[in-house]
Motif scaffolding. Sequence first.
Motif, short mmCIF file in Angstrom:
data_model
loop_
_atom_site.label_atom_id
_atom_site.label_comp_id
_atom_site.label_asym_id
_atom_site.label_seq_id
_atom_site.Cartn_x
_atom_site.Cartn_y
_atom_site.Cartn_z
N VAL A 57 0.86 -1.18 0.00
CA VAL A 57 0.00 0.00 0.00
C VAL A 57 0.90 1.23 0.00
O VAL A 57 1.71 1.42 0.92
N LEU A 58 0.79 2.05 -1.04
CA LEU A 58 1.58 3.27 -1.17
C LEU A 58 0.67 4.47 -0.98
O LEU A 58 -0.42 4.52 -1.56
N VAL A 59 1.13 5.43 -0.19
CA VAL A 59 0.32 6.62 0.11
C VAL A 59 1.13 7.86 -0.25
O VAL A 59 1.92 8.37 0.57
N PRO A 60 1.01 8.37 -1.50
CA PRO A 60 1.69 9.61 -1.87
C PRO A 60 1.03 10.81 -1.17
O PRO A 60 -0.19 10.86 -1.04
N ARG A 61 1.87 11.78 -0.79
CA ARG A 61 1.36 13.00 -0.16
C ARG A 61 2.10 14.18 -0.75
O ARG A 61 3.33 14.21 -0.74
N GLY A 62 1.35 15.18 -1.24
CA GLY A 62 1.98 16.36 -1.82
C GLY A 62 1.51 16.59 -3.24
O GLY A 62 0.32 16.46 -3.55
N ASP A 63 2.46 16.91 -4.14
CA ASP A 63 2.12 17.31 -5.50
C ASP A 63 2.78 16.42 -6.53
O ASP A 63 3.96 16.06 -6.39
N LEU A 64 2.05 16.09 -7.59
CA LEU A 64 2.60 15.32 -8.70
C LEU A 64 3.14 16.30 -9.74
O LEU A 64 2.43 16.73 -10.64
N ILE A 65 4.41 16.66 -9.56
CA ILE A 65 5.07 17.58 -10.47
C ILE A 65 6.42 16.99 -10.84
O ILE A 65 6.65 15.80 -10.65
N HIS A 66 7.32 17.81 -11.39
CA HIS A 66 8.61 17.32 -11.86
C HIS A 66 9.32 16.50 -10.78
O HIS A 66 9.48 16.96 -9.65
N GLY A 67 9.72 15.28 -11.14
CA GLY A 67 10.43 14.41 -10.21
C GLY A 67 9.56 13.37 -9.55
O GLY A 67 10.07 12.43 -8.96
N CYS A 68 8.22 13.53 -9.67
CA CYS A 68 7.33 12.59 -8.96
C CYS A 68 7.44 11.17 -9.52
O CYS A 68 7.36 10.20 -8.76
N ALA A 69 7.62 11.04 -10.84
CA ALA A 69 7.72 9.70 -11.43
C ALA A 69 8.97 8.98 -10.94
O ALA A 69 8.95 7.77 -10.69
N ASP A 70 10.07 9.72 -10.79
CA ASP A 70 11.30 9.12 -10.26
C ASP A 70 11.11 8.66 -8.83
O ASP A 70 11.62 7.61 -8.42
N THR A 71 10.39 9.44 -8.04
CA THR A 71 10.11 9.06 -6.66
C THR A 71 9.32 7.76 -6.61
O THR A 71 9.61 6.86 -5.82
#
Length: 223
Positions: free
Chosen positions: A28-42
């Motif tokens: 289970v992954l829980v992203p928090r914040g904004d999907l902007i530059h660098g998010c795919a790498d994270t």
Amino acid sequence: MSSATHTSLAGRLDTLAIDSSVEGGRAVLVPRGDLIHGCADTLARTLAGLPDDTDRVDLDMTGVTFMDTTGLHFLEVLDTYARRRGTRVSATGWNDQPRRVLEMAGLDPDDPLHGPATCREPVPSAVVLERTRQLDRLRTEVEQLRQAILTRPVIDQARGVLMATHACSPDEAWNVLREASQLSNTKLRKVAAVVTAGAGGGGPQPPPELREALRRAIDRCLN
């Protein structure tokens, strides 16, 4: 376990962090914040750190507050991981602005990984053209949102000046700024900068048309 990426807007957008937990082969992954530059790498780093026997990955997207077109690449990374590993994946719980981005991109916000944009059947050229137009509008909207975030401090200051000067509410102050912007055909942030500079005294005088627009806006919105 968590991964994070930083933004290029000096902290005005939220850093993306991904909390993860694994139990019984399900991550289970829980992203928090904004999907902007660098998010795919994270996301890619987080997925790479999952155990080899992971057979299901579920993303809870309720903590994502902002998304530009980079977020579509975020979904591509997840989709590619699922296909290469034969793993079931989902990304649910989209809210507000991110949900609108998915809709404009032609995806089903309730199931974006299995909607029209991720299917492997040929898409009619007319649909592709319309989707391209939607993405162009989306890019314009996202840029406007970025500018709003960057200029918000001076706009908030201008609203405070108007509230203190005219004993008006925050909404009334906002209406004055917007009305003056429209009447003078001047960008909102420039109108706000003029109001803020005028409060300190000694600043440059605004153009006559902007002074007149502010006067008319105050008369219309506050009287």
